[in-house]
Design a protein around this motif. Structure first.
Motif, PDB file in Angstrom:
ATOM      1  N   TRP A   1       4.997   5.640  -5.180  1.00 19.80           N
ATOM      2  CA  TRP A   1       4.896   5.796  -6.635  1.00 19.80           C
ATOM      3  C   TRP A   1       4.212   7.099  -7.035  1.00 19.80           C
ATOM      4  CZ3 TRP A   1       6.733   5.168 -11.138  1.00 19.80           C
ATOM      5  CH2 TRP A   1       5.961   5.330 -12.279  1.00 19.80           C
ATOM      6  N   PRO A   2       3.063   7.479  -6.441  1.00 19.21           N
ATOM      7  CA  PRO A   2       2.478   8.775  -6.807  1.00 19.21           C
ATOM      8  C   PRO A   2       3.400   9.953  -6.522  1.00 19.21           C
ATOM      9  CG  PRO A   2       0.858   7.431  -5.664  1.00 19.21           C
ATOM     10  CD  PRO A   2       2.163   6.725  -5.539  1.00 19.21           C
ATOM     11  N   THR A   3       4.186   9.865  -5.435  1.00 17.51           N
ATOM     12  CA  THR A   3       5.116  10.960  -5.140  1.00 17.51           C
ATOM     13  C   THR A   3       6.184  11.074  -6.217  1.00 17.51           C
ATOM     14  OG1 THR A   3       4.771  10.691  -2.752  1.00 17.51           O
ATOM     15  CG2 THR A   3       6.760  11.854  -3.453  1.00 17.51           C
ATOM     16  N   LEU A   4       6.786   9.950  -6.580  1.00 23.72           N
ATOM     17  CA  LEU A   4       7.811   9.967  -7.629  1.00 23.72           C
ATOM     18  C   LEU A   4       7.216  10.391  -8.976  1.00 23.72           C
ATOM     19  CD1 LEU A   4       9.743   6.691  -6.734  1.00 23.72           C
ATOM     20  CD2 LEU A   4      10.352   9.048  -6.154  1.00 23.72           C
TER      21      LEU A   4
ATOM     22  N   TYR B   1       8.153  13.785 -11.228  1.00 23.79           N
ATOM     23  CA  TYR B   1       8.471  13.747 -12.660  1.00 23.79           C
ATOM     24  C   TYR B   1       7.548  14.669 -13.459  1.00 23.79           C
ATOM     25  CZ  TYR B   1       8.139  12.073 -17.465  1.00 23.79           C
ATOM     26  OH  TYR B   1       8.061  12.019 -18.828  1.00 23.79           O
ATOM     27  N   LEU B   2       6.237  14.597 -13.184  1.00 21.19           N
ATOM     28  CA  LEU B   2       5.282  15.414 -13.933  1.00 21.19           C
ATOM     29  C   LEU B   2       5.498  16.899 -13.717  1.00 21.19           C
ATOM     30  CD1 LEU B   2       1.925  13.440 -13.521  1.00 21.19           C
ATOM     31  CD2 LEU B   2       3.377  13.599 -15.560  1.00 21.19           C
ATOM     32  N   SER B   3       6.089  17.269 -12.575  1.00 18.14           N
ATOM     33  CA  SER B   3       6.315  18.691 -12.308  1.00 18.14           C
ATOM     34  C   SER B   3       7.301  19.313 -13.288  1.00 18.14           C
ATOM     35  CB  SER B   3       6.819  18.885 -10.874  1.00 18.14           C
ATOM     36  OG  SER B   3       8.136  18.389 -10.711  1.00 18.14           O
TER      37      SER B   3
ATOM     38  N   GLY C   1       0.815  -1.212   0.000  1.00 25.14           N
ATOM     39  CA  GLY C   1       0.000   0.000   0.000  1.00 25.14           C
ATOM     40  C   GLY C   1       0.844   1.255   0.000  1.00 25.14           C
ATOM     41  N   PHE C   2       1.949   1.240   0.758  1.00 30.55           N
ATOM     42  CA  PHE C   2       2.842   2.405   0.794  1.00 30.55           C
ATOM     43  C   PHE C   2       3.446   2.677  -0.580  1.00 30.55           C
ATOM     44  CE2 PHE C   2       7.248   3.914   1.175  1.00 30.55           C
ATOM     45  CZ  PHE C   2       7.031   5.145   1.776  1.00 30.55           C
ATOM     46  N   VAL C   3       3.903   1.617  -1.249  1.00 31.46           N
ATOM     47  CA  VAL C   3       4.543   1.796  -2.555  1.00 31.46           C
ATOM     48  C   VAL C   3       3.526   2.255  -3.604  1.00 31.46           C
ATOM     49  CG1 VAL C   3       5.701   0.598  -4.446  1.00 31.46           C
ATOM     50  CG2 VAL C   3       6.384   0.156  -2.079  1.00 31.46           C
TER      51      VAL C   3
ATOM     52  N   MET D   1       3.339  22.682  -8.009  1.00 28.72           N
ATOM     53  CA  MET D   1       2.860  23.284  -6.763  1.00 28.72           C
ATOM     54  C   MET D   1       2.786  22.248  -5.639  1.00 28.72           C
ATOM     55  SD  MET D   1      -0.041  26.079  -7.884  1.00 28.72           S
ATOM     56  CE  MET D   1      -1.034  24.961  -8.883  1.00 28.72           C
ATOM     57  N   SER D   2       2.448  21.007  -5.980  1.00 27.07           N
ATOM     58  CA  SER D   2       2.416  19.944  -4.976  1.00 27.07           C
ATOM     59  C   SER D   2       3.810  19.660  -4.436  1.00 27.07           C
ATOM     60  CB  SER D   2       1.815  18.668  -5.576  1.00 27.07           C
ATOM     61  OG  SER D   2       0.495  18.881  -6.011  1.00 27.07           O
TER      62      SER D   2
END
Length: 321
Positions: free
Chosen positions: A58-61, A65-67, A51-53, A294-295
């Motif tokens: 994964w969403p954080t990484l 990247y998307l930023s 669940g953490f990954v 911004m996130s």
């Protein structure tokens, strides 16, 4: 007559030799038990780690990247480097949203911490009733959306029972959620009402760890309740209070749902907190790259604030001997 000589007694292994021979076997058994415990621990940890990954790492990484890209869900992500961050620094709405968020955090944390500490001390010093603790926790069992809608109806300028009571006592109706001056303090107080019981119970748990002997010794010396609060309660409660402050500050910076169901960022962006602006940029204007930038900025701000709070409050150390 000759006497037959007896055969020499058999030499039994000494304790040291037997122990030496038994050690390899014991070591193998212990090693096997350790491997079995490790597999069992990994089995229990696996669901939480998965669940953490999947939902955090994964969403954080992916967001980081998307930023650095221009992305709108309809076309492949296009690498733009630091353009999103340059736009963010030059965006007046971003800075206004950050200012509104800080205003909300200051009001929410200030009132919530003082009220929760007062409730926790009263619960610990005056009563140990489990029913009363349950009543204090009741608002927290309600979701933020439901709490926001309930207070939206109560504080409605025309039909809300709150304004009906205000009007009945001869005071003009107050547009709590429709006025630029009142909107953010009102949202902050709504969330104080919902979260103060939970925060109070966290502090109450910390108060339970303070030995009663200290209070009894202070009473013998003639100390008043006020003096005991500042000389005993606050110093010994500091580590728990520090952790609670870190948690509540992080949660306050992420306020979203109460704003979404009560004011939708209005009036005139008076409640356009940073999380709501990020949401609008991503799902309203499909600027996922800019929203991700911004996130990431919010993540860095919260990380810096958390580290600063941890060091200033010495959250990792206690005064209990």
């Amino acid at each position: 007559m000759t006497i037959a000589s007896s055969s020499p007694p058999s030499r039994l292994p000494t304790g040291g030799a037997a122990e030496a021979r038994s050690k390899p076997r014991t070591g193998r058994i212990e090693a096997g038990e350790d491997r079995g415990d490790g597999r069992l621990a990994a089995l229990f940890i696996a669901p939480a780690l998965l669940g953490f990954v999947v939902f955090l790492l994964w969403p954080t990484l992916r967001g980081i990247y998307l930023s650095f890209t221009r992305y709108n869900l309809l076309t492949p992500a296009e690498w733009v480097g630091l353009d999103n961050y340059v736009r963010m620094v030059n965006d007046p709405i971003f800075w206004d949203s950050l200012k509104v968020t800080v205003e909300y955090v200051v009001i929410n944390i200030g009132i919530q911490t003082v009220a929760a500490l007062a409730i926790a001390v009263l619960l610990q010093r005056l009563t140990q009733s489990a029913m009363l603790r349950g009543i204090v926790l009741t608002p927290y069992l309600m979701s933020n959306v439901v709490a926001g809608l309930v207070w939206l109806w109560i504080l409605d300028t025309q039909l809300g029972i709150g304004n009906e009571i205000i009007s009945a006592v001869g005071v003009d109706r107050i547009p709590f959620l429709a006025d630029e001056t009142w909107a953010i303090p009102t949202i902050a107080l709504i969330n104080v009402w919902r979260h103060v019981g939970y925060t109070a119970l966290l502090l109450f748990a910390g108060l339970q760890a303070i030995p009663n002997d200290m209070y009894e010794a202070a009473r013998v010396d003639g100390a008043s309740e006020w003096r005991m609060f500042w000389r005993i309660t606050m110093p010994l409660l500091r580590p728990v209070l520090a952790v609670v402050l870190i948690m509540t500050v992080i949660g306050s910076f992420q306020v979203f749902d109460t704003v979404a169901v009560t004011t939708a960022g209005g009036p005139a962006n008076a409640t356009n907190v940073l999380q709501y602006y990020i949401y609008g940029s991503a799902f309203g204007r499909f600027q996922f790259g800019y929203a991700s930038a911004m996130s990431v900025a919010l993540l860095l701000v919260l990380s810096a604030i958390t580290i600063l709070q941890y060091r200033l409050t010495r959250a990792g150390r206690t005064d209990l001997g």
